[in-house]
Design an enzyme around this catalytic site. Structure first.
Site, PDB file in Angstrom:
ATOM      1  N   LYS B 231       0.861  -1.179   0.000  1.00 45.12           N
ATOM      2  CA  LYS B 231       0.000   0.000   0.000  1.00 45.12           C
ATOM      3  C   LYS B 231       0.899   1.230   0.000  1.00 45.12           C
ATOM      4  O   LYS B 231       2.017   1.198   0.505  1.00 45.12           O
ATOM      5  CB  LYS B 231      -0.927   0.017   1.202  1.00 45.12           C
ATOM      6  CG  LYS B 231      -0.257   0.449   2.494  1.00 45.12           C
ATOM      7  CD  LYS B 231      -0.993   1.558   3.198  1.00 45.12           C
ATOM      8  CE  LYS B 231      -0.602   2.885   2.655  1.00 45.12           C
ATOM      9  NZ  LYS B 231      -1.197   4.036   3.288  1.00 45.12           N
ATOM     10  N   THR B 242       9.980   1.366   2.937  1.00 38.86           N
ATOM     11  CA  THR B 242       8.946   1.981   2.117  1.00 38.86           C
ATOM     12  C   THR B 242       7.663   2.070   2.889  1.00 38.86           C
ATOM     13  O   THR B 242       7.630   1.935   4.094  1.00 38.86           O
ATOM     14  CB  THR B 242       8.683   1.154   0.863  1.00 38.86           C
ATOM     15  OG1 THR B 242       7.656   1.811   0.119  1.00 38.86           O
ATOM     16  CG2 THR B 242       8.187  -0.232   1.212  1.00 38.86           C
ATOM     17  N   GLU B 329      -0.326   9.982  -5.267  1.00 40.03           N
ATOM     18  CA  GLU B 329      -1.496  10.860  -5.141  1.00 40.03           C
ATOM     19  C   GLU B 329      -1.574  11.853  -6.298  1.00 40.03           C
ATOM     20  O   GLU B 329      -0.673  12.669  -6.484  1.00 40.03           O
ATOM     21  CB  GLU B 329      -1.462  11.581  -3.796  1.00 40.03           C
ATOM     22  CG  GLU B 329      -1.832  10.641  -2.657  1.00 40.03           C
ATOM     23  CD  GLU B 329      -1.581  11.195  -1.271  1.00 40.03           C
ATOM     24  OE1 GLU B 329      -2.061  10.578  -0.306  1.00 40.03           O
ATOM     25  OE2 GLU B 329      -0.915  12.230  -1.155  1.00 40.03           O
TER      26      GLU B 329
END
Lengths: 457, 457
Positions: B231, B242, B329
């Site tokens: 995710k 990460t 995003e």
């Protein structure tokens, strides 16, 4: 068809046309983020709106003995826009400065660096154009600088080694220096001690207001005047210098002393601001002291007058630096990141800049979201020594979090109300030592993207 | 009133209603950028649109011997959203990992770091929740982790030291761990070797698609399977780890060897991506090898099978890292920054990250502007050794600039056409040495601001 029928039909037709126009506007505005249209500035973005953080107006700057200005329209990139300024400095003017440390800096920056800080009985000049940065233009770039310096030297009767040039605007395009050369005679004829506001306007690019500041220092023999102008709005993350800044004073001061003062006050002014973490290829600060004022000569930096002069000059530098942030591309908030309690000055700076440059902190500020968690995350990524459980986070005077967590009486409503202010102070106390650092930044808004997905810099 | 009349009246009424709705939408969308409303996500942003860079679908991941999954709805932050996943690992599973180096990292990260990399004959479990990051929650944060580990240990009959937890979501809010504890029995009853896609969905926050990848390695005794999920979408600038990534394999391999492989492949996967330069407090990568598959035991990393396994695992890691960027995003472009000719590997990394994190480069990409000048400026600010006059800038195969300037046959139209592609490669050759580095990033669009001026993370 009866009259009523006709009326309704006409009304429907009108409504239909209105709806179609609305539909078309909606289509333009609401293009899905997958399409290119969604990221290109909407037409509204092209109207230059003055930053909401701008001062009320350009300050009333007094003339400084030994300095004259002229501004002109050379058509460097756009026709009919004032895009070149010339400043003439009296014989014997001490010229100090600071410049970007970018490894890809522009030819004019390299040229200034080679010339600055030397004693000379000669006059001097500063020539600045907007519209083209003459950066990454190879050998042609240096040739343009040489041509401009030679042109100014000839026009004003100076040695070329006393001509300082700056260029700001698009990177990688050849500078059409002949257009600037062709207006030098005109500029020379217009030189005027009162021309500083026009000069400040001539160096603007994405700036929405001209930037100026001043100070006066009293001495036994009379006042020393300091005036300065700056440009800068995007690509602001100065590294040992800033965008284009020109400060003039009638002080009498040796060039080495002037340079020392300039250098040691960068850390609280131009090196303490960031709009977007992008350091320019062209940052330049030039400070010229003509020695033509009535003020007492500043032969020794330990004199009270010299200390007053340094404080005043530092004030002008910080004022101009703040104005650059207030004109940060798309800015709606002026934000101080105030770091205290760091173990070292370097750590304080690192933490302050990590918070100031965090896109997540900056978008939260834009959204007026009291998102102190993102401040904590930015502290964490900074690489500076920090202990989660000793951190204190303040918004204004309000303590939001301490000892590794939000305070027991944490008041989200009060924190949110604070975020509505146009000027914000975000405090980070690391609880480790006594080093402190403030930096100034702005929020990250849609308008930054409008400007930069559209403007070729 | 005739029929025609009625028809027109009804039509006009309908059109009027439509127009009113359009007007309202326009009002929301066209709020001026200076107002606070302009930076708040418009309602449209709340509709989750799948990233245009998403793969066609979630891959068909095979079961891995010794691993079972369950996903559930604990209501951590939102009601009715799948927000917790549990993975049970067979006795003797080797668990390796890598975590954020943030100095403000979350309690669950600290807990995992203390437990990872140890040999154990026991089973193990991974519990992950979304909706709350349990970061910067002080002593309460560790208490929540302890309670969750104890709960899972009791439910599954494991030592608490073999339970690894992660939390993702809002920072600084207490984790309502009792909500998660209350669904553990349910989760335990649902554990299933085929439940990995539901698990991948349970850990999403601002992600627009679940991320999965797989590989198989042939050995004399049978295949080794590797499957992984991840995710991550924002706050992506991993530092030695990460976002949340879980990789499962049925390989038989000592935990120290597994850890060595994981660590040395971070630099080409999770440490080579950035969405927004903001490093998370919660980054975690966990790799579990159950030893329950038919594949040959990897007792020596110099074995051909071990080398094949490492290549396959590295491939899965890079695939998942790329998927995180593809779900960056607001991303509309997937961009590789390919640096070559650097003097050192550190310099290559520094230049690549400076370009990948430059807001000006990222907005230019969003605007499909072939603005290589901003790439040059980013190289200049990176702090790495670079010589302006040795730089070569490529977009795809096209050389745009070399020897300190744009090429003589520079073709703006061709460069602009290239920028229309959804996948871009920006090449920077420093011309100084042989070190190289690729990193992957995305563009910076209005949607990033919509998401982050609105989402409390």
């Amino acid at each position: 068809m009866g009259k009523g029928d006709k009326d309704w039909k006409a009304k429907a037709k009108k409504l239909k046309a209105k709806l179609e126009r609305a539909r078309q506007r909606l289509e333009r505005l609401a293009a899905p983020p997958t399409s290119a249209a969604g990221v290109i500035a909407p037409p509204a973005a092209k109207v230059v709106q003055i930053s909401p953080l701008a001062p009320a107006g350009f300050p009333d700057l007094p003339p400084v003995a030994g300095v004259e200005f002229a501004a002109g329209t050379a058509g460097v990139r756009y026709k009919g826009r004032t895009d070149v300024m010339l400043a003439r400095l009296a014989p014997g003017t001490a010229v100090a400065g600071a410049f970007t440390r970018s490894s890809t800096r522009a030819a004019c920056v390299l040229d200034c660096q080679a010339k600055i800080g030397k004693d000379s009985p000669e006059g001097a000049a500063i020539l600045v154009n907007s519209g083209n940065a003459n950066a990454f233009t190879g050998a042609a770039g240096q040739a343009s600088v040489d041509a401009l310096c030679a042109g100014v030297a000839q026009t004003l009767g100076l040695p070329a080694g006393r001509v300082f040039t700056s260029s700001t605007g698009v990177i990688g395009e050849p500078l059409p220096h002949e257009r600037i050369l062709s207006v030098l005679d005109d500029l020379s004829g217009q030189l005027d001690a009162g021309g500083i506001e026009a000069a400040a306007r001539a160096i603007m690019t994405t700036d929405t207001f001209p930037k100026g500041a001043m100070a006066e220092v009293e001495t036994d023999t009379g006042p020393i005047r300091i005036v300065g102008i700056a440009k800068g709005s995007g690509m602001i993350a100065p590294d040992m210098a800033t965008m284009l800044v020109y400060i003039f004073t009638d002080a009498t001061i040796p060039v080495a002393s002037l340079q020392k003062i300039v250098s040691r006050n960068l850390d609280t002014s131009f090196n303490a601001i960031t709009v977007d973490s992008d350091t320019s290829t062209s940052d330049a600060l030039i400070v010229a002291a003509t020695g033509k004022g009535p003020g007492k000569p500043l032969t020794n930096l330990r004199l009270r007058e010299a200390r007053d002069f340094e404080a005043a000059l530092a004030g002008v530098m910080q004022d101009l630096a703040h104005q650059v942030v207030r004109d940060g591309e798309g800015a709606t908030k002026f934000v101080e990141i105030r770091v205290t309690g760091a173990e070292t000055a370097a750590d304080a700076h690192r933490v302050a800049m990590a918070v100031a440059n965090s896109p997540l902190v900056k978008t939260a500020i834009a959204g007026e979201d009291a998102n102190w968690g993102r401040v904590v995350a930015a502290v964490g990524k900074s690489g500076a020594k920090a202990d989660r459980d000793l951190l204190t986070i303040r918004f204004g005077d309000m303590v939001l979090a301490e000892k590794g967590w939000r305070v027991p009486d944490y008041d989200e409503a009060a924190a949110s109300a604070y975020m509505k202010n146009q000027e914000l102070v975000i405090g980070v106390d690391l609880g480790l030592g006594t080093a402190a650092k403030s930096v100034w930044t702005c929020d990250l808004t849609h308008r930054y993207i409008d400007i930069n997905a559209d403007y070729r810099s």
